[in-house]
Design an enzyme around this catalytic site. Structure first.
Site, PDB file in Angstrom:
ATOM      1  N   ASN A  26       0.305  -3.477   6.219  1.00  0.00           N
ATOM      2  CA  ASN A  26       1.200  -3.808   6.932  1.00  0.00           C
ATOM      3  C   ASN A  26       0.964  -5.205   7.412  1.00  0.00           C
ATOM      4  OD1 ASN A  26       1.994  -1.013   7.185  1.00  0.00           O
ATOM      5  ND2 ASN A  26       3.457  -1.685   8.671  1.00  0.00           N
ATOM      6  N   ASN A  27       1.703  -6.182   7.508  1.00  0.00           N
ATOM      7  CA  ASN A  27       1.529  -7.592   8.077  1.00  0.00           C
ATOM      8  C   ASN A  27       2.338  -7.877   9.239  1.00  0.00           C
ATOM      9  OD1 ASN A  27       1.724  -9.910   5.246  1.00  0.00           O
ATOM     10  ND2 ASN A  27       0.913  -7.914   5.140  1.00  0.00           N
ATOM     11  N   PHE A  71       8.587  -3.218  13.110  1.00  0.00           N
ATOM     12  CA  PHE A  71       8.181  -2.652  14.525  1.00  0.00           C
ATOM     13  C   PHE A  71       7.540  -3.710  15.298  1.00  0.00           C
ATOM     14  CE2 PHE A  71       4.641   0.116  16.598  1.00  0.00           C
ATOM     15  CZ  PHE A  71       5.334   0.252  17.133  1.00  0.00           C
ATOM     16  N   ILE A  72       6.594  -4.669  14.962  1.00  0.00           N
ATOM     17  CA  ILE A  72       5.990  -5.503  16.111  1.00  0.00           C
ATOM     18  C   ILE A  72       7.070  -6.658  16.555  1.00  0.00           C
ATOM     19  CG2 ILE A  72       4.231  -7.278  16.340  1.00  0.00           C
ATOM     20  CD1 ILE A  72       2.274  -5.532  14.905  1.00  0.00           C
ATOM     21  N   PRO A  73       7.739  -7.263  15.612  1.00  0.00           N
ATOM     22  CA  PRO A  73       8.872  -8.077  16.230  1.00  0.00           C
ATOM     23  C   PRO A  73       9.912  -7.582  17.017  1.00  0.00           C
ATOM     24  CG  PRO A  73       8.603  -8.330  13.787  1.00  0.00           C
ATOM     25  CD  PRO A  73       7.440  -7.592  14.022  1.00  0.00           C
ATOM     26  N   ASP A  81      12.446  10.815  14.486  1.00  0.00           N
ATOM     27  CA  ASP A  81      11.528  10.440  13.662  1.00  0.00           C
ATOM     28  C   ASP A  81      12.107   9.718  12.337  1.00  0.00           C
ATOM     29  OD1 ASP A  81       8.929   9.791  12.648  1.00  0.00           O
ATOM     30  OD2 ASP A  81       8.238  11.896  12.770  1.00  0.00           O
ATOM     31  N   HIS A 124       8.565  10.387   6.926  1.00  0.00           N
ATOM     32  CA  HIS A 124       7.712   9.161   7.503  1.00  0.00           C
ATOM     33  C   HIS A 124       6.288   9.382   6.703  1.00  0.00           C
ATOM     34  CE1 HIS A 124       6.837   7.085  11.524  1.00  0.00           C
ATOM     35  NE2 HIS A 124       6.495   6.235  10.658  1.00  0.00           N
ATOM     36  N   ASP A 160       0.801  -1.181   0.089  1.00  0.00           N
ATOM     37  CA  ASP A 160      -0.024  -0.314  -0.137  1.00  0.00           C
ATOM     38  C   ASP A 160       0.734   1.402  -0.123  1.00  0.00           C
ATOM     39  OD1 ASP A 160       0.786  -0.225   2.708  1.00  0.00           O
ATOM     40  OD2 ASP A 160      -1.103  -0.112   3.470  1.00  0.00           O
ATOM     41  N   TYR A 173      12.494   2.791  -0.888  1.00  0.00           N
ATOM     42  CA  TYR A 173      11.645   1.392  -0.827  1.00  0.00           C
ATOM     43  C   TYR A 173      10.361   1.429  -1.616  1.00  0.00           C
ATOM     44  CZ  TYR A 173       8.339  -2.236   0.555  1.00  0.00           C
ATOM     45  OH  TYR A 173       7.591  -3.103   0.598  1.00  0.00           O
ATOM     46  N   SER A 174       9.352   2.420  -1.121  1.00  0.00           N
ATOM     47  CA  SER A 174       8.075   2.456  -1.738  1.00  0.00           C
ATOM     48  C   SER A 174       8.195   2.861  -3.289  1.00  0.00           C
ATOM     49  CB  SER A 174       7.140   3.166  -0.902  1.00  0.00           C
ATOM     50  OG  SER A 174       7.694   4.383  -0.719  1.00  0.00           O
TER      51      SER A 174
HETATM   52  P1  NAD Z   1      11.391  -9.875   3.860  1.00  0.00           P
HETATM   53  O1  NAD Z   1      12.347  -8.761   3.615  1.00  0.00           O
HETATM   54  O2  NAD Z   1      10.992 -10.429   5.074  1.00  0.00           O
HETATM   55  O3  NAD Z   1      11.531 -11.179   2.875  1.00  0.00           O
HETATM   56  C1  NAD Z   1      12.100 -10.727   1.510  1.00  0.00           C
HETATM   57  C2  NAD Z   1      12.880 -12.023   0.925  1.00  0.00           C
HETATM   58  O4  NAD Z   1      13.205 -11.692  -0.420  1.00  0.00           O
HETATM   59  C3  NAD Z   1      14.010 -12.381   1.496  1.00  0.00           C
HETATM   60  O5  NAD Z   1      13.982 -13.766   2.038  1.00  0.00           O
HETATM   61  C4  NAD Z   1      15.196 -11.919   0.909  1.00  0.00           C
HETATM   62  O6  NAD Z   1      16.336 -12.745   0.778  1.00  0.00           O
HETATM   63  C5  NAD Z   1      14.645 -12.050  -0.637  1.00  0.00           C
HETATM   64  N1  NAD Z   1      15.160 -11.129  -1.606  1.00  0.00           N
HETATM   65  C6  NAD Z   1      15.352  -9.782  -1.661  1.00  0.00           C
HETATM   66  N2  NAD Z   1      15.820  -9.325  -2.570  1.00  0.00           N
HETATM   67  C7  NAD Z   1      16.175 -10.480  -3.536  1.00  0.00           C
HETATM   68  C8  NAD Z   1      16.503 -10.615  -4.874  1.00  0.00           C
HETATM   69  N3  NAD Z   1      17.067  -9.427  -5.518  1.00  0.00           N
HETATM   70  N4  NAD Z   1      16.676 -11.780  -5.343  1.00  0.00           N
HETATM   71  C9  NAD Z   1      16.332 -12.873  -4.701  1.00  0.00           C
HETATM   72  N5  NAD Z   1      15.768 -12.815  -3.424  1.00  0.00           N
HETATM   73  C10 NAD Z   1      15.507 -11.525  -2.811  1.00  0.00           C
HETATM   74  O7  NAD Z   1       9.995  -9.228   3.245  1.00  0.00           O
HETATM   75  P2  NAD Z   1       8.461  -9.568   3.425  1.00  0.00           P
HETATM   76  O8  NAD Z   1       8.021  -8.556   4.663  1.00  0.00           O
HETATM   77  O9  NAD Z   1       8.236 -11.010   3.404  1.00  0.00           O
HETATM   78  O10 NAD Z   1       7.875  -9.048   2.207  1.00  0.00           O
HETATM   79  C11 NAD Z   1       7.918  -9.592   0.982  1.00  0.00           C
HETATM   80  C12 NAD Z   1       6.991  -8.890   0.123  1.00  0.00           C
HETATM   81  O11 NAD Z   1       6.030  -8.152   0.309  1.00  0.00           O
HETATM   82  C13 NAD Z   1       8.006  -7.615  -0.739  1.00  0.00           C
HETATM   83  O12 NAD Z   1       7.766  -7.653  -1.973  1.00  0.00           O
HETATM   84  C14 NAD Z   1       7.137  -6.660   0.022  1.00  0.00           C
HETATM   85  O13 NAD Z   1       7.263  -5.366  -0.573  1.00  0.00           O
HETATM   86  C15 NAD Z   1       5.780  -6.854   0.090  1.00  0.00           C
HETATM   87  N6  NAD Z   1       4.894  -6.474   1.167  1.00  0.00           N
HETATM   88  C16 NAD Z   1       5.371  -6.392   2.582  1.00  0.00           C
HETATM   89  C17 NAD Z   1       4.589  -6.044   3.605  1.00  0.00           C
HETATM   90  C18 NAD Z   1       4.925  -6.452   5.032  1.00  0.00           C
HETATM   91  O14 NAD Z   1       4.201  -5.680   5.988  1.00  0.00           O
HETATM   92  N7  NAD Z   1       6.056  -6.930   5.617  1.00  0.00           N
HETATM   93  C19 NAD Z   1       3.328  -5.393   3.325  1.00  0.00           C
HETATM   94  C20 NAD Z   1       2.920  -5.599   1.831  1.00  0.00           C
HETATM   95  C21 NAD Z   1       3.701  -5.650   1.015  1.00  0.00           C
HETATM   96  O1  TDX Z   2      11.017   0.595  16.482  1.00  0.00           O
HETATM   97  C1  TDX Z   2      10.251   1.136  15.561  1.00  0.00           C
HETATM   98  N1  TDX Z   2       9.585   2.023  15.953  1.00  0.00           N
HETATM   99  C2  TDX Z   2       8.557   2.584  15.384  1.00  0.00           C
HETATM  100  O2  TDX Z   2       7.891   3.775  15.658  1.00  0.00           O
HETATM  101  C3  TDX Z   2      10.187   0.690  14.231  1.00  0.00           C
HETATM  102  C4  TDX Z   2      11.030  -0.530  13.756  1.00  0.00           C
HETATM  103  C5  TDX Z   2       9.122   1.306  13.468  1.00  0.00           C
HETATM  104  N2  TDX Z   2       8.379   2.095  13.904  1.00  0.00           N
HETATM  105  C6  TDX Z   2       7.147   2.775  13.278  1.00  0.00           C
HETATM  106  C7  TDX Z   2       7.525   3.181  11.761  1.00  0.00           C
HETATM  107  C8  TDX Z   2       6.171   2.724  10.938  1.00  0.00           C
HETATM  108  O3  TDX Z   2       5.408   4.042  11.128  1.00  0.00           O
HETATM  109  O4  TDX Z   2       6.185   1.665  12.979  1.00  0.00           O
HETATM  110  C9  TDX Z   2       5.614   1.720  11.776  1.00  0.00           C
HETATM  111  C10 TDX Z   2       5.878   0.243  11.000  1.00  0.00           C
HETATM  112  O5  TDX Z   2       7.231   0.192  10.818  1.00  0.00           O
HETATM  113  P1  TDX Z   2       7.939  -0.804  10.001  1.00  0.00           P
HETATM  114  O6  TDX Z   2       7.858  -2.358  10.743  1.00  0.00           O
HETATM  115  O7  TDX Z   2       9.273  -0.762   9.877  1.00  0.00           O
HETATM  116  O8  TDX Z   2       6.939  -1.049   8.702  1.00  0.00           O
HETATM  117  P2  TDX Z   2       6.662   0.078   7.427  1.00  0.00           P
HETATM  118  O9  TDX Z   2       7.672   1.106   7.270  1.00  0.00           O
HETATM  119  O10 TDX Z   2       5.224   0.563   7.842  1.00  0.00           O
HETATM  120  O11 TDX Z   2       6.639  -0.785   6.172  1.00  0.00           O
HETATM  121  C11 TDX Z   2       5.916  -2.048   6.308  1.00  0.00           C
HETATM  122  O12 TDX Z   2       4.885  -2.321   5.949  1.00  0.00           O
HETATM  123  C12 TDX Z   2       4.851  -2.090   4.461  1.00  0.00           C
HETATM  124  C13 TDX Z   2       6.809  -3.090   5.840  1.00  0.00           C
HETATM  125  O13 TDX Z   2       8.238  -3.241   6.192  1.00  0.00           O
HETATM  126  C14 TDX Z   2       6.922  -3.057   4.311  1.00  0.00           C
HETATM  127  O14 TDX Z   2       7.680  -3.983   3.529  1.00  0.00           O
HETATM  128  C15 TDX Z   2       5.487  -3.013   3.682  1.00  0.00           C
HETATM  129  O15 TDX Z   2       5.600  -2.776   2.263  1.00  0.00           O
END
Ligand code: NAD
Ligand code: TDX
Length: 330
Positions: free
Chosen positions: A175-176, A186-188, A268, A272, A120, A146-147
């Site tokens: 966000n997952n 953030f959560i983990p 910050d 952001h 998103d 990134y985005s």
């Molecule tokens: P992650 O960073 O945990 O996992 C990404 C994986 O891709 C890793 O295993 C990494 O080694 C691999 N990777 C990265 N670049 C690579 C490359 N060039 N070639 C081969 N492998 C590569 O990320 P995630 O949170 O699991 O996200 C997965 C996808 O979902 C991403 O495309 C992210 O943009 C999208 N996404 C994530 C969230 C979220 O909240 N985490 C939300 C929406 C979309």
């Molecule tokens: O320690 C922290 N404290 C804090 O306030 C961290 C690590 C984050 N934050 C804030 C930043 C964001 O507003 O929490 C929010 C969530 O941060 P992240 O976990 O880094 O996620 P975010 O930047 O929102 O992006 C995530 O959701 C969309 C994923 O990392 C992306 O891969 C996905 O596309």
């Protein structure tokens, strides 16, 4: 049927592979993953019918023969952390964008169905307090390297559908949270810090809003889209899970039995995004998708229990992750 899962050793990719193997006995999986800092083969441990190939999506010599052997490609592979992209954008440009291009070219060459997992964040930031939520056809306004790299991938996918007839779909998720998420997020981060006796770090005021979805709901929605989605369509995945970062940090503190104000406010994030919110109506009306995790606190409690029970999975990453955060003022 054989599914190529690019990025399948990461957080969402590994949950997707686990779900496929559990629910679809007719499917074999090939995972292509570079095993960067966020890729962990332990996240796939114990699974039958999964072959792990270590390699990069931008490497044509690796990608083309793998795509040729598969029926469907699902692309999760990406550098995924905003903070890292602010410190070093290069791998986001060369890996995420060029890699998506190489996968698309392989899908075009062999006529393979392609699904791209997006975020998103491509739509930029909503205003806190306004009613509007993201819609599939909203303009792209990414804020971070990134985005912006994820937005570039989506543009490539749409162009390859229109110009070359590649059978592709895109999903945009919020966000997952859930098991196997790297401790930088953030959560983990907050949960494992509390296990280690460290107070949660909240960026800025903590008023920023994220729309949380359990990873299990994300991967189930992905299966629906891959199987029944309309080619060329972008589907938004979310469960009305809007919460401020401060609310989430307080809930985690409560689950640990701590004072909910026991928080450290840190620098910050530059640029952001203030608020994300998904309108999932297309997914619900067209594909009949229903989420399982509608109670965020229950999902959070389960996730905290998972991190408590799986210290062997996250512990090796923890020290280096926190050291990097301290170097950058977080
Ligand atoms: P992650 O960073 O945990 O996992 C990404 C994986 O891709 C890793 O295993 C990494 O080694 C691999 N990777 C990265 N670049 C690579 C490359 N060039 N070639 C081969 N492998 C590569 O990320 P995630 O949170 O699991 O996200 C997965 C996808 O979902 C991403 O495309 C992210 O943009 C999208 N996404 C994530 C969230 C979220 O909240 N985490 C939300 C929406 C979309
Ligand atoms: O320690 C922290 N404290 C804090 O306030 C961290 C690590 C984050 N934050 C804030 C930043 C964001 O507003 O929490 C929010 C969530 O941060 P992240 O976990 O880094 O996620 P975010 O930047 O929102 O992006 C995530 O959701 C969309 C994923 O990392 C992306 O891969 C996905 O596309």
């Amino acid at each position: 049927m054989k599914v190529l899962v690019a990025g399948g050793a990461g957080f969402i990719g590994a949950n997707f592979v686990r779900y496929l193997i559990r629910s679809r006995p007719d499917i074999d999986v090939v995972v292509l993953d570079k095993l960067g800092y966020a890729g962990n083969p332990e996240s796939l441990a114990g699974l039958d019918r999964v072959q792990l190939v270590v390699g990069r999506i931008e490497d044509r010599d690796v990608v083309f023969p793998l795509v040729e052997q598969c029926d469907i490609v699902v692309n999760f592979a990406a550098e995924s952390h905003n903070d890292r992209s602010l410190n070093d954008p290069a791998p986001f440009i060369y890996g995420n964008i060029v890699g998506c291009y190489v996968l698309l070219e392989a899908a075009r060459t062999y006529g393979i169905r392609f699904h791209h997992v997006s975020t998103d964040e491509v739509y930029g930031s909503l205003t806190i307090g306004e009613n509007r939520r993201f819609q599939p056809d909203d303009a792209y306004r990414p804020s971070s390297p990134y985005s912006a790299s994820k937005a570039a991938c989506d543009h490539l996918v749409r162009a390859w559908v229109r110009s070359f007839g590649v059978a592709a779909t895109i999903s945009v998720c919020s966000n997952n949270y859930g098991p196997y998420q790297h401790v930088e997020k953030f959560i983990p981060r907050t949960v494992t810090n509390l296990i280690d006796g460290i107070r949660p770090r909240v960026y800025g005021s903590g008023a920023q809003v994220r729309d949380w979805i359990h990873v299990q709901d994300h991967v189930q929605a992905l299966c629906e889209i891959v199987e029944r989605g309309r080619i060329g369509q972008t589907y938004l995945i979310g469960v009305d899970g809007e919460l401020s970062n401060l609310q989430v940090a307080r809930m985690i503190l409560e689950e640990f039995g701590h004072d909910p104000d026991d928080i450290d406010y840190v620098a910050d994030r530059p640029g952001h995004d203030q608020r994300y919110a998904i309108d999932n109506s297309l997914l619900v009306s067209e594909l009949g998708w229903t989420p399982l995790y509608t109670d965020f606190r229950a999902g959070l409690r389960e996730t905290i229990a998972w991190y408590r029970d799986h210290e062997d999975w996250w512990r090796p990453q923890k020290e280096a992750t926190e050291a990097a955060y301290y170097r950058h003022g977080h």
